[in-house]
Enzyme design. Structure first.
Site, mmCIF file in Angstrom:
data_model
loop_
_atom_site.group_PDB
_atom_site.id
_atom_site.type_symbol
_atom_site.label_atom_id
_atom_site.label_comp_id
_atom_site.label_asym_id
_atom_site.label_seq_id
_atom_site.Cartn_x
_atom_site.Cartn_y
_atom_site.Cartn_z
ATOM 1 N N ASP A 88 -14.437 -23.114 -3.944
ATOM 2 C CA ASP A 88 -15.748 -22.563 -3.572
ATOM 3 C C ASP A 88 -16.107 -22.967 -2.147
ATOM 4 O OD1 ASP A 88 -15.908 -21.667 -6.183
ATOM 5 O OD2 ASP A 88 -16.946 -23.457 -6.872
ATOM 6 N N HIS A 111 -20.578 -26.092 -14.558
ATOM 7 C CA HIS A 111 -20.154 -25.531 -13.277
ATOM 8 C C HIS A 111 -20.074 -24.003 -13.374
ATOM 9 C CE1 HIS A 111 -17.859 -25.962 -9.398
ATOM 10 N NE2 HIS A 111 -17.523 -24.717 -9.738
ATOM 11 N N GLU A 112 -19.398 -23.512 -14.403
ATOM 12 C CA GLU A 112 -19.270 -22.063 -14.560
ATOM 13 C C GLU A 112 -20.617 -21.427 -14.897
ATOM 14 O OE1 GLU A 112 -16.659 -20.586 -13.708
ATOM 15 O OE2 GLU A 112 -15.431 -22.367 -13.490
ATOM 16 N N HIS A 117 -22.537 -20.814 -11.673
ATOM 17 C CA HIS A 117 -22.118 -19.596 -10.979
ATOM 18 C C HIS A 117 -22.704 -18.356 -11.645
ATOM 19 C CE1 HIS A 117 -19.315 -21.179 -8.039
ATOM 20 N NE2 HIS A 117 -18.709 -21.906 -8.968
ATOM 21 N N THR A 135 0.802 -1.215 0.000
ATOM 22 C CA THR A 135 0.000 0.000 0.000
ATOM 23 C C THR A 135 0.841 1.274 0.000
ATOM 24 O OG1 THR A 135 -0.195 -0.257 2.405
ATOM 25 C CG2 THR A 135 -2.025 -1.032 1.066
ATOM 26 N N GLY A 136 2.143 1.174 0.110
ATOM 27 C CA GLY A 136 3.000 2.354 -0.012
ATOM 28 C C GLY A 136 3.556 2.877 1.296
#
Length: 632
Positions: free
Chosen positions: A500, A425-426, A429, A206-207
């Site tokens: 999942d 399966h996809e 989703h 994050t810096g």
């Protein structure tokens, strides 16, 4: 050993032996030489013009001087020849003695001299060269010195606040530190005291380190930079010695800044490091650091800056006011901050015209500054690989896919039956995420293997600060849509839903044990923000409560699984159509779902302004390995 300069050959020796001129022969087995002593009659007629040997050890010889010296070959053969000559001529009375040529006293002296030479060499290199700090072994006598790298007027820190995009809140807080170092009288005349320590806390990338460098660049004061691990050494007392030396150097160059990156390497809570006890080297180093930070007076303009992403494990004594007076949280960048970060990194890249930075910022929620820098670099590499004259929009989209999902593997051999299962399966989703209200909007679905996954679905999650129970339930239902689709189509399930199930279980467990979102368990949270629970072997609840928690977690997961089965059963024809299109195209986008399911009634703005094949976060992967590149 005695020696003469005159040396005779072996033939000459046997000639003298045959003439009965030799009285004695001293044979040395260690150097294949022999001393020859003539009898009195032979000495009287011999012309001895040789000078006495200048050997410094000749004065300590107790025996007589040899008349000749000679070299022989093999000892046994030489002695046999002498015996043969004696057998031929019984008048030969020469005696033969066999021994070693080395003088014991002389050998001892030589060994002493060699030892003195070796010690002199060791003294020269060890005490002169190594003691001065030069060479690889120069740390032998400077091991207790600080390893901090100093940036001052000779080696300036060129990073300023202009190089730090985003982090506006954090920059405002550290700006006061810079102002104090430049104009300390402004604060001290009102009775204010210098802040002794500033702790930067936040996720990796994050810096935090960049912000500390910018403070040094803006303040234009000596900047000592080192890592917490630089204090750690196998030798006892080295860490504490390095702390003392570091603070001594900083005081000598006051005003100055000391920056310790990854301070959790030495700042971990004492007594929590296992079975080592309270006197191990790390704790001694921490004790010395606490003492030095307390030893600063208000007139010493030295500020300690430190960075960590594990503030929960730091020692409480280190975090108290008077040591680290302020803690600055450096969080993941928001939308406008990501755009500013893109502006910084894209300025170094040759871009095509009209690259929409706002579009890129929207596609990267959850990305840190380091992630965005990596994304820009990856896009440039992809553009060069494809022989583009400049980096185009599609290169950035491909880079996001590459970073989140992994490398595309089009050549991976997959059975047709497995490919069909992956497609359903996809599709499961995608269908569930489209049909429930609070699931993240879908952007792209693919069944092309990528990284460790056989298929993936990309979503654009909403950037929100709070999450409701209904939103969590919808997310769980969408995650279980893949396995529910397999059950609906094939009547059985596979191992492809591992990632999942892992995410579903963790989220359901958090709902029950952390966020208090379960009615039966109630408004109770077993979360320990101090981080001390990781050292405890006891659970904060009874066995009966643990059993109830397990039951409630299972109840939540199974309830959403049955919900997903019900939704897919009612939309079986659309599920089949979506899976068929996936098998045909391998990659489909949100527009294809609109053609099959229609527009989402509760999300009119998104459907009116469609986003092309942009990607953001892989929310599902069909993999059998426990590790996953997915993120919410």
């Amino acid at each position: 050993m005695s020696s003469q300069k005159k040396e005779i050959s072996e033939d000459k020796f046997f000639a003298l032996l045959a003439q009965e001129k030799i009285e004695d022969v001293m044979v040395y087995r260690d150097n294949f030489s022999a001393d020859v002593f003539l009898n009195q009659s032979a000495k009287a007629v011999a012309k001895t013009t040789e000078k006495e040997n200048s050997n410094p050890f000749s004065s300590i010889d107790s025996g007589p001087k040899a008349d000749y010296t000679m070299k022989y070959g093999e000892l046994q053969l030489f002695l046999q020849k002498i015996d043969i000559e004696k057998a031929k001529n019984p008048k030969i009375t020469a005696t033969v003695d066999v021994g070693n040529a080395t003088n014991v006293f002389e050998s001892i002296l030589i060994q002493i001299l060699i030892g003195l030479v070796i010690l002199s060499v060791i003294y020269f290199f060890l005490f002169r060269k190594m003691g001065s700090g030069g060479g690889p072994g120069g740390q032998i006598f400077s091991i207790g010195k600080s390893k901090a790298k100093l940036f001052d007027e000779k080696d300036k820190m060129n990073v300023t606040f202009k190089d730090v995009a985003g982090l506006e809140g954090a920059k405002e807080e550290v700006q006061e530190v810079v102002d104090f170092l430049k104009n300390s009288e402004k604060y001290t005349k009102l009775g204010g005291k210098i802040p002794k320590g500033v702790l930067l806390v936040g996720p990796p990338g994050t810096g935090k380190t960049l912000l500390a460098k910018a403070v040094a660049g803006e303040a234009k004061v000596p900047f000592f930079s080192l890592s917490g691990s630089d204090f750690v050494e196998m030798f006892v007392g080295v860490g504490a010695s390095r702390v003392r030396d570091l603070f001594a150097q900083a005081k000598a160059k006051s005003p100055a800044i000391i920056f310790i990156d990854e301070i959790d390497a030495i700042g971990r809570a004492r007594g929590k490091g296992g079975m080592q006890g309270g006197n191990d080297e790390r704790e001694n180093t921490l004790n010395q650091l606490l003492t030095e930070m307390d030893g600063f007076g208000t007139d010493v303009n030295v500020i300690i800056m430190a960075a960590t992403n594990r503030a929960d494990i730091l020692d409480k004594a280190l975090m108290r006011a008077g040591r680290f007076d302020r803690s600055i949280h450096v969080d993941l960048p928001e939308l406008h901050e990501r755009r500013a970060i893109f502006d910084v990194h894209l300025s170094k890249i040759k871009l095509e015209e009209n690259i929409d930075r706002e579009f890129l910022a929207k596609q990267t929620p959850g990305f840190s500054g380091a992630d965005i820098a990596n994304l820009c670099n990856e896009a440039a590499l992809i553009a060069a690989r494809n022989s583009h004259e400049s980096v185009m929009k599609q290169d950035f989209l491909d880079a996001v896919d590459r970073i989140i999902g992994g490398l595309e593997k089009k050549n991976r051999a997959i059975k047709p039956s497995e490919k069909k299962r992956v497609a359903y399966h996809e599709a499961g989703h995608a269908a569930i995420s489209w049909l429930v209200e609070h699931a993240a909007p879908l952007l792209k679905v693919t069944i092309v293997p990528r990284g460790r996954s056989l298929g993936a679905a990309w979503y654009l999650p909403e950037e929100r600060q709070l999450t409701t129970t209904d939103q969590m339930y919808d997310e769980l239902c969408a995650l279980l849509g893949g396995r529910a689709a397999e059950q609906t189509m094939f009547g059985n399930v596979s191992t492809g839903a591992l990632s999942d199930l892992e995410r579903v279980t963790k989220q359901a467990q958090a709902m029950v044990t952390i966020y208090g979102l379960n009615e039966k368990v109630g408004n109770i949270s077993y979360y320990d923000s101090s981080g001390q629970s990781e050292y405890s072997f006891n659970k904060p609840y009874s066995e009966e409560t643990a059993k109830m928690i397990d039951q409630e977690i299972s109840k939540i997961v199974e309830g959403q699984y049955q919900r997903a089965l019900h939704i897919l059963h009612e939309n079986r024809d659309k599920l089949d159509a979506l899976a068929g299109k996936l098998l045909e195209k391998e990659v489909i986008f949100r527009e294809d779902l609109e053609d099959i399911f229609g527009k989402r009634a509760w999300d009119p703005e998104l459907t009116e302004k469609p986003v092309s094949n942009a990607t953001n976060a892989v929310v599902e992967e069909v993999v059998q390995a426990p590790d996953s590149a997915t993120q919410l």
